[in-house]
Design a protein around this motif. Sequence first.
Motif, PDB file in Angstrom:
ATOM      1  N   ILE A   1       0.896  -1.231  -0.028  1.00 14.55           N
ATOM      2  CA  ILE A   1       0.153  -0.200   0.035  1.00 14.55           C
ATOM      3  C   ILE A   1       0.755   1.199   0.055  1.00 14.55           C
ATOM      4  N   SER A   2       2.069   1.258   0.745  1.00 15.48           N
ATOM      5  CA  SER A   2       2.820   2.216   0.767  1.00 15.48           C
ATOM      6  C   SER A   2       3.718   2.570  -0.681  1.00 15.48           C
ATOM      7  N   LEU A   3       3.825   1.361  -1.315  1.00 19.55           N
ATOM      8  CA  LEU A   3       4.470   1.687  -2.681  1.00 19.55           C
ATOM      9  C   LEU A   3       3.366   2.342  -3.696  1.00 19.55           C
ATOM     10  N   GLU A   4       2.071   1.665  -3.629  1.00 21.60           N
ATOM     11  CA  GLU A   4       1.165   2.105  -4.428  1.00 21.60           C
ATOM     12  C   GLU A   4       0.865   3.623  -4.243  1.00 21.60           C
ATOM     13  N   SER A   5       0.945   4.111  -3.133  1.00 24.49           N
ATOM     14  CA  SER A   5       0.564   5.397  -2.587  1.00 24.49           C
ATOM     15  C   SER A   5       1.631   6.329  -3.174  1.00 24.49           C
ATOM     16  N   ASP A   6       2.834   5.747  -3.375  1.00 25.12           N
ATOM     17  CA  ASP A   6       3.980   6.809  -3.838  1.00 25.12           C
ATOM     18  C   ASP A   6       4.118   6.504  -5.476  1.00 25.12           C
ATOM     19  N   ALA A   7       3.564   5.691  -6.035  1.00 24.51           N
ATOM     20  CA  ALA A   7       3.802   5.438  -7.650  1.00 24.51           C
ATOM     21  C   ALA A   7       3.170   6.347  -8.269  1.00 24.51           C
ATOM     22  N   ASP A   8       3.434   6.684  -9.481  1.00 28.03           N
ATOM     23  CA  ASP A   8       2.910   7.436 -10.536  1.00 28.03           C
ATOM     24  C   ASP A   8       2.305   6.471 -11.595  1.00 28.03           C
ATOM     25  N   GLN A   9       2.727   5.308 -11.571  1.00 26.42           N
ATOM     26  CA  GLN A   9       1.843   4.233 -12.720  1.00 26.42           C
ATOM     27  C   GLN A   9       1.787   2.863 -12.134  1.00 26.42           C
TER      28      GLN A   9
END
Length: 288
Positions: A105-113
């Motif tokens: 979820i942390s990765l997802e919240s920082d991702a742009d794609q």
Amino acid sequence: MPNSPLVPTVRRRRLGATLKGLRNEAGLTLDEAAASMGWKGPKLSKIENATQAIRPAEVGSLLLAYRVDDGEVHTALENLARDAGKKGWWQTYSGIVAPAYADYISLESDADQICEWAPLVVPGLLQTAAYARENIAGITTSRTPDDIAALAEVRLARQSVLTRPGKPLELWVIIHEAALHQRFVVRPATMREQLRRLLDAAEMPNVTIQLMPLDCATHPGVVGGFSIVSFPGPIPDVVLLENLSGATYVEGEEAVPFTKAFERIRATALPVEDSLARIAQMEEGHRQ
């Protein structure tokens, strides 16, 4: 008493790994890079290994030492340093959300794609509440009804990345048609509502949906689903692989084959317009 080392967070690990990669590209040893900051080698080693924090301003100075003058790179890594220890909304579900899931979820919240190949279920970022509850209940072997309800809440809360201010997440998903033939005995309307949700989501400018038809040609996706999570600047992609035992992450150069595989899967799937027409036809079929 000396301070205990920091527990590496997923953001701190990504920052450390990216800084290490940039140092190597600059041709600097650990001691040489540390000396440019007036540090000893062990301090920089701890930063690269995510057991010591680094301030955003220090990140900027380190990047200059590595001869990185791209403003977007500076911004991306300074923001990562600023947010490295920040707790996200999902921390309130710490008793329910497993550590590996919290990391994602942390990765997802920082991702742009995010590019996702979903051969078995509709991706979590596009699920309805009813579909989420039914699927979580179906795969769990030990969760209580309250746990299932909480996990469904988490899944829906994750979807806010698609409408976040500034720069919403770009999402490209390819769903196997077989996943859309799932039936829900207790609540038959679940799949019809889910199909409508896909059609509504596809109207968002940052969401692209393709369908892999039942009569498709062989492609790399037959070995299983995966998600490619991409970030701003030089931060390397992360690939998520999921199974009953949990989540596995593939990073750096090892993630490259998944990007190539996604391109082949995308080329094999129906074009976007044809995909949406097929989904609309299936949704209409549920009304009859």
